[in-house]
Design a protein around this motif. Sequence first.
Motif, PDB file in Angstrom:
ATOM      1  N   GLN A  14       0.829  -1.206   0.000  1.00 45.55           N
ATOM      2  CA  GLN A  14       0.000   0.000   0.000  1.00 45.55           C
ATOM      3  C   GLN A  14       0.864   1.256   0.000  1.00 45.55           C
ATOM      4  N   VAL A  15       0.513   2.187  -0.873  1.00 46.05           N
ATOM      5  CA  VAL A  15       1.175   3.487  -0.898  1.00 46.05           C
ATOM      6  C   VAL A  15       0.094   4.537  -0.674  1.00 46.05           C
ATOM      7  N   GLY A  16       0.265   5.381   0.313  1.00 43.79           N
ATOM      8  CA  GLY A  16      -0.775   6.374   0.570  1.00 43.79           C
ATOM      9  C   GLY A  16      -0.423   7.233   1.758  1.00 43.79           C
ATOM     10  N   ILE A  17      -1.464   7.761   2.357  1.00 44.19           N
ATOM     11  CA  ILE A  17      -1.270   8.626   3.518  1.00 44.19           C
ATOM     12  C   ILE A  17      -1.751   7.860   4.736  1.00 44.19           C
ATOM     13  N   PHE A  18      -0.808   7.415   5.546  1.00 43.88           N
ATOM     14  CA  PHE A  18      -1.133   6.588   6.698  1.00 43.88           C
ATOM     15  C   PHE A  18      -0.533   7.223   7.934  1.00 43.88           C
ATOM     16  N   ARG A  19      -1.204   7.006   9.043  1.00 43.50           N
ATOM     17  CA  ARG A  19      -0.512   7.246  10.295  1.00 43.50           C
ATOM     18  C   ARG A  19       0.425   6.075  10.487  1.00 43.50           C
ATOM     19  N   ARG A  20       1.449   6.285  11.263  1.00 45.15           N
ATOM     20  CA  ARG A  20       2.439   5.239  11.471  1.00 45.15           C
ATOM     21  C   ARG A  20       1.747   3.942  11.901  1.00 45.15           C
ATOM     22  N   PRO A  21       1.799   2.903  11.074  1.00 45.82           N
ATOM     23  CA  PRO A  21       1.080   1.677  11.416  1.00 45.82           C
ATOM     24  C   PRO A  21       1.712   0.956  12.599  1.00 45.82           C
ATOM     25  N   ALA A  22       0.864   0.338  13.411  1.00 40.06           N
ATOM     26  CA  ALA A  22       1.363  -0.385  14.583  1.00 40.06           C
ATOM     27  C   ALA A  22       1.911  -1.749  14.183  1.00 40.06           C
ATOM     28  N   ALA A  23       1.345  -2.321  13.142  1.00 39.67           N
ATOM     29  CA  ALA A  23       1.767  -3.656  12.719  1.00 39.67           C
ATOM     30  C   ALA A  23       1.828  -3.702  11.198  1.00 39.67           C
ATOM     31  N   ALA A 221      11.522  -6.235   0.223  1.00 44.69           N
ATOM     32  CA  ALA A 221      10.372  -5.486   0.738  1.00 44.69           C
ATOM     33  C   ALA A 221      10.789  -4.092   1.161  1.00 44.69           C
ATOM     34  N   VAL A 222       9.979  -3.100   0.795  1.00 44.84           N
ATOM     35  CA  VAL A 222      10.222  -1.750   1.272  1.00 44.84           C
ATOM     36  C   VAL A 222       9.188  -1.478   2.354  1.00 44.84           C
ATOM     37  N   SER A 223       9.641  -1.185   3.581  1.00 45.16           N
ATOM     38  CA  SER A 223       8.670  -1.037   4.657  1.00 45.16           C
ATOM     39  C   SER A 223       8.519   0.409   5.072  1.00 45.16           C
ATOM     40  N   TYR A 224       7.478   0.634   5.849  1.00 46.51           N
ATOM     41  CA  TYR A 224       7.115   1.982   6.272  1.00 46.51           C
ATOM     42  C   TYR A 224       8.289   2.704   6.913  1.00 46.51           C
ATOM     43  N   GLY A 225       9.076   1.964   7.675  1.00 47.67           N
ATOM     44  CA  GLY A 225      10.152   2.594   8.423  1.00 47.67           C
ATOM     45  C   GLY A 225      11.418   2.843   7.619  1.00 47.67           C
ATOM     46  N   ASP A 226      11.448   2.445   6.363  1.00 41.13           N
ATOM     47  CA  ASP A 226      12.677   2.618   5.595  1.00 41.13           C
ATOM     48  C   ASP A 226      12.947   4.077   5.256  1.00 41.13           C
ATOM     49  N   SER A 227      13.967   4.628   5.869  1.00 46.04           N
ATOM     50  CA  SER A 227      14.439   5.946   5.470  1.00 46.04           C
ATOM     51  C   SER A 227      15.172   5.777   4.148  1.00 46.04           C
ATOM     52  N   LEU A 228      15.652   6.863   3.596  1.00 49.33           N
ATOM     53  CA  LEU A 228      16.413   6.752   2.353  1.00 49.33           C
ATOM     54  C   LEU A 228      17.658   5.889   2.567  1.00 49.33           C
TER      55      LEU A 228
END
Length: 253
Positions: A14-23, A221-228
């Motif tokens: 999913q690519v979008g506008i999310f609050r930081r997901p818990a899981a 996998a590219v995850s939510y927490g991946d910084s550049l």
Amino acid sequence: MGSIPRISILMYHQVGIFRRPAAHRATFCHVRRFRTQMAWLKRAGYHVISLTEALRGLKGEIPLPSHSVVLTFDDGYRNFYEHAYPVLRELGFPATVFMVAGLIGTNARWIDEDGRQGAPLMEPDQLLEIRAGGIEIGSHTVTHPRLSRLAVSEAQREITDSKAILESVLGTPVVHFCYPYGDFDQRVADLVREAGYESGLTCIRGAATGEDSLFLLPRKAVSYGDSLIGYLWKLHIKNKKKNPPGAAKAPFM
Ligand SMILES: [Zn+2]
């Protein structure tokens, strides 16, 4: 040109506008971060190629640039159309979307096992539009089951019917397949080949090389927490094959 073709196949959901997901952070990417990642690929001179081109390169049919990247998006979320596709279009990047063929225009129901509301999936018109804009559509089965747990006849139906459904919507052959949850066994991989697909994508972590079976291709996998920085690390370093311990039980990859 690199001597050994090596390709990073990146996996998004999913690519979008999310609050930081818990899981399930590996299945979300904030659109702002996505845009940064894509712009950086462009600036750094990466060659974003289609999965079809990548397969030809892995088979040795065409030479591949040394920094080749393939972008894949699992499940066919409507937020691909709304958020990721405009960025890809702007940069002229191809990509592959793996659609759950039996749930076109509905919701990601399999997520309900987690007690969450399923995110909406793309409509037929949206699939046609992105396809016309350079996005390949692959199959992600009919209902998103764990294929290795099904009887052979059921697994076969998921694999062949999804191809037929998508081909009737798109009017063109569907040749790429992606295993839901990254779940497969040899029997399942054989069914995918026998059904007439040309590739099968897993969640095994690593870079794809000419030595991989085209039906067991690894991804990153590219995850939510991946910084550049984390993103760069995945592109450059995480090439060694590894089956992530969490992959088998991740509920909705
Ligand atoms: Zn999936």
